[in-house]
Structure formats: C-alpha cells, structure tokens
Design a protein around this motif. Structure first.
Motif, PDB file in Angstrom:
ATOM      1  N   ARG A 118       0.854  -1.182   0.000  1.00 10.33           N
ATOM      2  CA  ARG A 118       0.000   0.000   0.000  1.00 10.33           C
ATOM      3  C   ARG A 118       0.895   1.238   0.000  1.00 10.33           C
ATOM      4  O   ARG A 118       1.938   1.249   0.670  1.00 10.33           O
ATOM      5  CB  ARG A 118      -0.907   0.010   1.235  1.00 10.33           C
ATOM      6  CG  ARG A 118      -1.803  -1.224   1.338  1.00 10.33           C
ATOM      7  CD  ARG A 118      -2.754  -1.127   2.528  1.00 10.33           C
ATOM      8  NE  ARG A 118      -2.042  -1.008   3.798  1.00 10.33           N
ATOM      9  CZ  ARG A 118      -1.613  -2.038   4.505  1.00 10.33           C
ATOM     10  NH1 ARG A 118      -1.771  -3.286   4.068  1.00 10.33           N
ATOM     11  NH2 ARG A 118      -1.000  -1.853   5.667  1.00 10.33           N
ATOM     12  N   PRO A 119       0.506   2.272  -0.732  1.00  8.36           N
ATOM     13  CA  PRO A 119       1.353   3.471  -0.797  1.00  8.36           C
ATOM     14  C   PRO A 119       1.422   4.199   0.531  1.00  8.36           C
ATOM     15  O   PRO A 119       0.484   4.171   1.328  1.00  8.36           O
ATOM     16  CB  PRO A 119       0.666   4.330  -1.874  1.00  8.36           C
ATOM     17  CG  PRO A 119      -0.753   3.860  -1.888  1.00  8.36           C
ATOM     18  CD  PRO A 119      -0.714   2.395  -1.537  1.00  8.36           C
ATOM     19  N   ASN A 121       3.116   8.046   2.132  1.00 10.80           N
ATOM     20  CA  ASN A 121       3.731   9.318   1.736  1.00 10.80           C
ATOM     21  C   ASN A 121       4.749   9.836   2.740  1.00 10.80           C
ATOM     22  O   ASN A 121       5.592  10.654   2.392  1.00 10.80           O
ATOM     23  CB  ASN A 121       2.640  10.382   1.528  1.00 10.80           C
ATOM     24  CG  ASN A 121       1.716  10.049   0.377  1.00 10.80           C
ATOM     25  OD1 ASN A 121       2.157   9.524  -0.645  1.00 10.80           O
ATOM     26  ND2 ASN A 121       0.429  10.333   0.532  1.00 10.80           N
ATOM     27  N   GLY A 136       6.552   1.118   0.415  1.00 15.23           N
ATOM     28  CA  GLY A 136       5.133   0.984   0.719  1.00 15.23           C
ATOM     29  C   GLY A 136       4.962   0.361   2.084  1.00 15.23           C
ATOM     30  O   GLY A 136       5.926   0.180   2.839  1.00 15.23           O
TER      31      GLY A 136
END
Length: 207
Positions: A118-119, A121, A136
């Motif tokens: 999952r990304p 940031n 990720g």
C-alpha cells in the motif's frame, strides 16, 4: 574533615529537555493533538484509564537470564521471528524506532509481490537527518516466542529499499502492542501470554 555536602535543595540552573522530531507514520495533525490531550490528562490524574486485569503477570529478569550472555557487552537485541510463515533471522528490537520496518531484500525472499504494498507518503527520518522514502506498507502475520508462550498478531511494516545488516526492525508500535519488556543487559525480551510469560533470547553472535 568530611567534604562539605552540597545543598540539594538549591534550584537547578535550567531544564534540558529531550530532543524530539518527526511524526509517527499514519498520524494526522488532528489525531496527534487528541493524543496529546489524553497524555496530559493521564499526567494530571497520575494514572491511566486503562483497566488493569486481575491476572496480570509480573515480568522479571534474573541472573540466570544472563548466563548465556558474554559480559561486558554493548550488543543490540537481535532476535528471530516467524514473519508471514518465514523464519526471519536478524530482526532488531529497537525501542527507539517509531515504526516497524521490513527491508526489501527480506520482502523479496518472502515472495511477496509489490502489488501487495500500500502506498505511503511519510518518509522515515534517521538519527543523522537523512530521509528515506518507504516503498510501501504491508500487513503481515508475526509470531513471537515458542509454543505455547507465544503471541501471534498482525504487524504493519514499512518496506524500505536500502542496505542494512538487519532483515527487519521491530519498533515501539509492536513492542507496546505485545507488552514487551526488554533488557539490553540480558539481551532478552519477555512478554505476557495466556500461558505464562514468553521469552525470546537475543542472538549475541548475530548482534
């Protein structure tokens, strides 16, 4: 003549606070402010609102726990965990880490696809100030301890693609979730389970 004992009631010159910085992964500004209010409330009350179970186990370290450790030492606690059904060696127990980290070479050996990530940031910031952007995040099942004194829980790992001596780092999120008590002197971690106190001994040679 005895040396004069300094007056301990004299007020300190100044207060030196701890060095802080960075944010925990996944925490918004609003959630951090809410968390701060809860912590301040606990400090004022002098106790947590957490209910204490009647069967809570005392966790202690004895001299016998250090018999297989060479002293003196300044080694880290490096243990073996079962992660995603893979025996994973060279896992660093790091009370100073605000994240649980899985390094990309270990991720690849577990034959996990990048499409499962999952990304994320938020970058990781090391002690030297260097920022590393995780590939990720992934949730994996982790088993710590030997049956029956063991814990099986899901852990949210940040997958990081950089070179390091460890396969993974277990930080405060999981250590607190497992209620782990660490002893760097004994190179050992202990934790409560339904069947008594579990223990994992660190690998001093690996460390």
């Amino acid at each position: 003549m005895k040396a004069k004992v300094e007056d301990s009631s004299r007020p300190p010159l100044r207060e030196i606070r701890v060095i802080i910085g960075g944010i925990s992964i996944g925490q918004s500004s609003k959630s951090r402010k809410t968390y701060l209010k809860v912590v301040q409330n606990v400090q004022l009350l002098g106790r947590s609102l957490r209910t204490r179970g009647a069967d809570e186990q005392a966790i202690t370290f004895m001299d016998e726990d250090a018999e297989r450790v060479h002293h003196p030492h300044d080694d880290a606690i490096v243990i073996t965990l079962l992660i995603a059904e893979y025996t994973t060696r060279r896992v660093l127990v790091d009370n100073g880490s605000s994240a649980d980290i899985l390094y990309y070479p270990a991720f690849q050996q577990m034959r996990l696809g990048r499409d499962q990530l999952r990304p994320v940031n938020s970058p990781l910031v090391g002690l030297g100030g260097m920022k590393v952007q995780p590939v990720g995040t992934i949730t994996l099942l982790v088993v710590v301890g030997a049956y029956p004194q063991q814990i099986t829980k899901k852990v949210n790992f940040l997958v990081v693609d950089c070179s390091l001596s460890y396969n993974a780092i277990i930080g405060r999120p999981t250590l607190n979730s497992w209620k782990v008590v660490t002893s760097t002197y004994h190179l050992s971690v202990k934790f409560p389970t339904e069947y008594g106190v579990g223990q994992v001994q660190g690998d001093q040679l690996a460390a």
